[in-house]
Motif scaffolding. Structure first.
Motif, PDB file in Angstrom:
ATOM      1  N   ILE A  51      -5.234  -6.576  -4.558  1.00 47.82           N
ATOM      2  CA  ILE A  51      -5.419  -5.642  -3.428  1.00 47.82           C
ATOM      3  C   ILE A  51      -4.301  -5.861  -2.401  1.00 47.82           C
ATOM      4  O   ILE A  51      -4.043  -6.996  -1.993  1.00 47.82           O
ATOM      5  N   PRO A  52      -3.633  -4.788  -1.982  1.00 48.45           N
ATOM      6  CA  PRO A  52      -2.551  -4.972  -0.999  1.00 48.45           C
ATOM      7  C   PRO A  52      -3.032  -5.415   0.379  1.00 48.45           C
ATOM      8  O   PRO A  52      -2.321  -6.149   1.069  1.00 48.45           O
ATOM      9  N   ASP A 107     -11.554  -4.818  -0.066  1.00 48.73           N
ATOM     10  CA  ASP A 107     -11.995  -5.648  -1.189  1.00 48.73           C
ATOM     11  C   ASP A 107     -11.049  -6.829  -1.369  1.00 48.73           C
ATOM     12  O   ASP A 107      -9.901  -6.785  -0.927  1.00 48.73           O
ATOM     13  N   THR A 135     -11.691   7.702  -5.762  1.00 46.94           N
ATOM     14  CA  THR A 135     -12.153   7.444  -7.129  1.00 46.94           C
ATOM     15  C   THR A 135     -13.648   7.691  -7.291  1.00 46.94           C
ATOM     16  O   THR A 135     -14.142   7.793  -8.412  1.00 46.94           O
ATOM     17  N   HIS A 168       0.849  -1.200   0.000  1.00 42.48           N
ATOM     18  CA  HIS A 168       0.000   0.000   0.000  1.00 42.48           C
ATOM     19  C   HIS A 168       0.883   1.247   0.000  1.00 42.48           C
ATOM     20  O   HIS A 168       2.104   1.157  -0.119  1.00 42.48           O
ATOM     21  N   VAL A 170      -4.869   6.054 -11.351  1.00 36.00           N
ATOM     22  CA  VAL A 170      -5.806   5.339 -10.474  1.00 36.00           C
ATOM     23  C   VAL A 170      -5.015   4.297  -9.684  1.00 36.00           C
ATOM     24  O   VAL A 170      -4.195   3.561 -10.257  1.00 36.00           O
ATOM     25  N   ALA A 216      -9.125   4.139  -2.395  1.00 37.57           N
ATOM     26  CA  ALA A 216      -9.990   4.113  -3.577  1.00 37.57           C
ATOM     27  C   ALA A 216     -11.228   4.968  -3.388  1.00 37.57           C
ATOM     28  O   ALA A 216     -11.958   5.225  -4.346  1.00 37.57           O
TER      29      ALA A 216
HETATM   30  C1  LIG Z   1     -11.768   0.516  -6.931  1.00 37.05           C
HETATM   31  C2  LIG Z   1     -10.584   0.219  -6.052  1.00 37.05           C
HETATM   32  C3  LIG Z   1     -10.765  -0.453  -4.858  1.00 37.05           C
HETATM   33  C4  LIG Z   1      -9.678  -0.696  -4.013  1.00 37.05           C
HETATM   34  N1  LIG Z   1      -9.902  -1.321  -2.817  1.00 37.05           N
HETATM   35  C5  LIG Z   1      -8.860  -1.495  -1.968  1.00 37.05           C
HETATM   36  C6  LIG Z   1      -9.057  -2.085  -0.686  1.00 37.05           C
HETATM   37  O1  LIG Z   1     -10.183  -2.413  -0.292  1.00 37.05           O
HETATM   38  N2  LIG Z   1      -7.961  -2.267   0.097  1.00 37.05           N
HETATM   39  C7  LIG Z   1      -6.700  -1.913  -0.300  1.00 37.05           C
HETATM   40  O2  LIG Z   1      -5.751  -2.097   0.443  1.00 37.05           O
HETATM   41  N3  LIG Z   1      -6.490  -1.364  -1.503  1.00 37.05           N
HETATM   42  C8  LIG Z   1      -7.527  -1.144  -2.345  1.00 37.05           C
HETATM   43  N4  LIG Z   1      -7.303  -0.579  -3.573  1.00 37.05           N
HETATM   44  C9  LIG Z   1      -5.916  -0.380  -4.024  1.00 37.05           C
HETATM   45  C10 LIG Z   1      -5.216   0.787  -3.373  1.00 37.05           C
HETATM   46  O3  LIG Z   1      -5.981   1.973  -3.497  1.00 37.05           O
HETATM   47  C11 LIG Z   1      -3.831   0.962  -3.998  1.00 37.05           C
HETATM   48  O4  LIG Z   1      -3.179  -0.245  -4.140  1.00 37.05           O
HETATM   49  C12 LIG Z   1      -2.997   1.907  -3.150  1.00 37.05           C
HETATM   50  O5  LIG Z   1      -3.505   3.225  -3.258  1.00 37.05           O
HETATM   51  C13 LIG Z   1      -1.507   1.930  -3.527  1.00 37.05           C
HETATM   52  O6  LIG Z   1      -1.347   2.464  -4.824  1.00 37.05           O
HETATM   53  P1  LIG Z   1      -0.641   1.609  -5.999  1.00 37.05           P
HETATM   54  O7  LIG Z   1      -1.238   0.239  -5.922  1.00 37.05           O
HETATM   55  O8  LIG Z   1      -1.045   2.331  -7.255  1.00 37.05           O
HETATM   56  O9  LIG Z   1       0.815   1.609  -5.745  1.00 37.05           O
HETATM   57  C14 LIG Z   1      -8.379  -0.294  -4.409  1.00 37.05           C
HETATM   58  C15 LIG Z   1      -8.206   0.389  -5.611  1.00 37.05           C
HETATM   59  C16 LIG Z   1      -9.292   0.670  -6.428  1.00 37.05           C
HETATM   60  C17 LIG Z   1      -9.075   1.438  -7.675  1.00 37.05           C
END
Ligand SMILES: Cc1cc2nc3c(=O)[nH]c(=O)nc-3n(C[C@H](O)[C@H](O)[C@H](O)COP(=O)(O)O)c2cc1C
Length: 350
Positions: free
Chosen positions: A294-295, A320, A131, A106, A236, A128
């Protein structure tokens, strides 16, 4: 953070954090005369909301968009449009551990290194949740594009290694994964459930297809349509790659295979993905985005605390299992925002 705005003529600025009062967008440059009401946002916002699949985060936000400005008597007036989406289902306690520990995968570690002090609750600005504001702005972008018949479809091409072999756009909104191939919907559901049971997460590929785009959109050399689409999509969270047309596959083709022959009635093939020299060529614009898993996962993971000491992290927040179905309307919105910006830029020249 001085980089929360995007676009040159249709310019959006998003604001807000996951566990703050809400998130929103200010849109400057929307032409006057576009009919707009709060109800216009409902269906697209519902597509991004969690809860369509049993393995989405249990956070339940109504995601009702409030219009604060820029609309009078149901029509845009050409002034900044401010949209606000309240956070109503905020539970910050499980995130208290992130005051000390960084989630592998993350943005906690890099936000700490860059800002030192930041709102870590629910991922803060890197969540997220941000978004939701993009999807709301994308609704307005699509309203401007609709009368000129530029249409955008987005769908899950692949999730957890299960790939749609057949693209049926009518199927996309009839299943919770936005999968265009009904034959693999159940398999996608199984792979998602298995990941959840294992406390793990999965990624995938989302395809965006833009039809009806006239030739001529895109501003060489730095604001090529392809470059702006890539930036919009890559901004995103969880997006780790983008390809346009044949994309990475083009690297293995010969010129004789990759070139799209031109005839008086159009291009015979579309390896270019609808863009040549950064300018739309009138064919469908096709792009694919790679989405990482998902991280936040339920397995214990190795990490460090803010002092650099080794630690184990077992997460208890709400998250998620895959970003893939929920990111589909987000990427559609970003494509619309880029397209409308270039459409309005092209009009200002002619
Ligand atoms: C629609 C959507 C849902 C997401 N849901 C989660 C979540 O529930 N838990 C989480 O750790 N990351 C979630 N993410 C991913 C993180 O937002 C993202 O991995 C984090 O901001 C790090 O950015 P990077 O992966 O671009 O390096 C989601 C991303 C999107 C676009």
């Amino acid at each position: 953070m001085a980089a929360n705005s995007f676009g040159k003529v249709f310019r959006i600025t998003t604001f807000g954090e996951s566990h703050g009062k809400g998130v929103g967008a200010v849109i400057d440059g929307c032409p006057p005369g576009i009919p707009l009401s709060e109800d216009d946002f409902v269906s697209e916002m519902a597509r991004r909301r969690p809860g369509r699949t049993p393995v989405d985060t249990p956070r339940s936000e109504p995601d009702r968009v409030e219009i604060f400005s820029g609309v009078f008597e149901g029509v845009t007036v050409g002034t900044p449009i401010a949209l606000f989406i309240r956070n109503q289902d905020v539970k910050s306690a499980p995130y208290e551990i992130l005051r000390r520990l960084f989630r592998p995968g993350h943005a906690d570690y890099t936000y700490f290194k860059k800002y030192g002090h930041f709102d870590f609750r629910g991922g803060g600005r890197s969540s997220a949740r941000e978004t939701a504001a993009r999807v709301a702005a994308g609704v307005i972008a699509q309203k401007i594009l609709a009368p000129v018949e530029i249409r955008i479809a987005a769908y899950t091409l692949e999730m957890g290694g299960i790939r749609a072999e057949h693209i049926d756009l009518d199927a996309v909104h009839k299943n919770p994964f936005y999968c265009p191939d009904v034959a693999v919907v159940d398999k996608m559901g199984e792979v998602l459930s298995r990941a959840r049971e294992a406390g793990d997460s999965i990624g995938g590929i989302v395809e965006v297809r833009i039809t009806g785009c006239p030739a001529g959109l895109g501003e060489p050399v730095f604001d090529k349509l392809s470059a702006d689409l890539a930036k919009g999509v890559m901004s995103v969270g969880a997006v780790k790659g983008i390809e346009i047309g044949a994309g990475f596959g083009a690297a293995r083709l010969k010129g004789s295979q990759n070139n799209d022959p031109i005839t008086p009635t159009g291009f015979v093939t579309n390896h270019a993905g609808g863009i040549l020299g950064g300018i739309s060529n009138g064919d469908d614009i096709v792009l694919r985005a790679a989405i990482k898993p998902i991280p936040s996962i339920m397995m214990a993971q190795e990490t460090i605390d803010r002092e650099g000491r080794p630690a184990r992290l077992k997460l208890e927040g709400r998250f998620d299992t895959s970003a893939v179905p929920r990111i589909v309307p987000v990427l559609k919105a970003m494509a619309a925002i880029v397209l409308v910006d270039h459409y309005l830029r092209s009009k200002s020249l002619w």
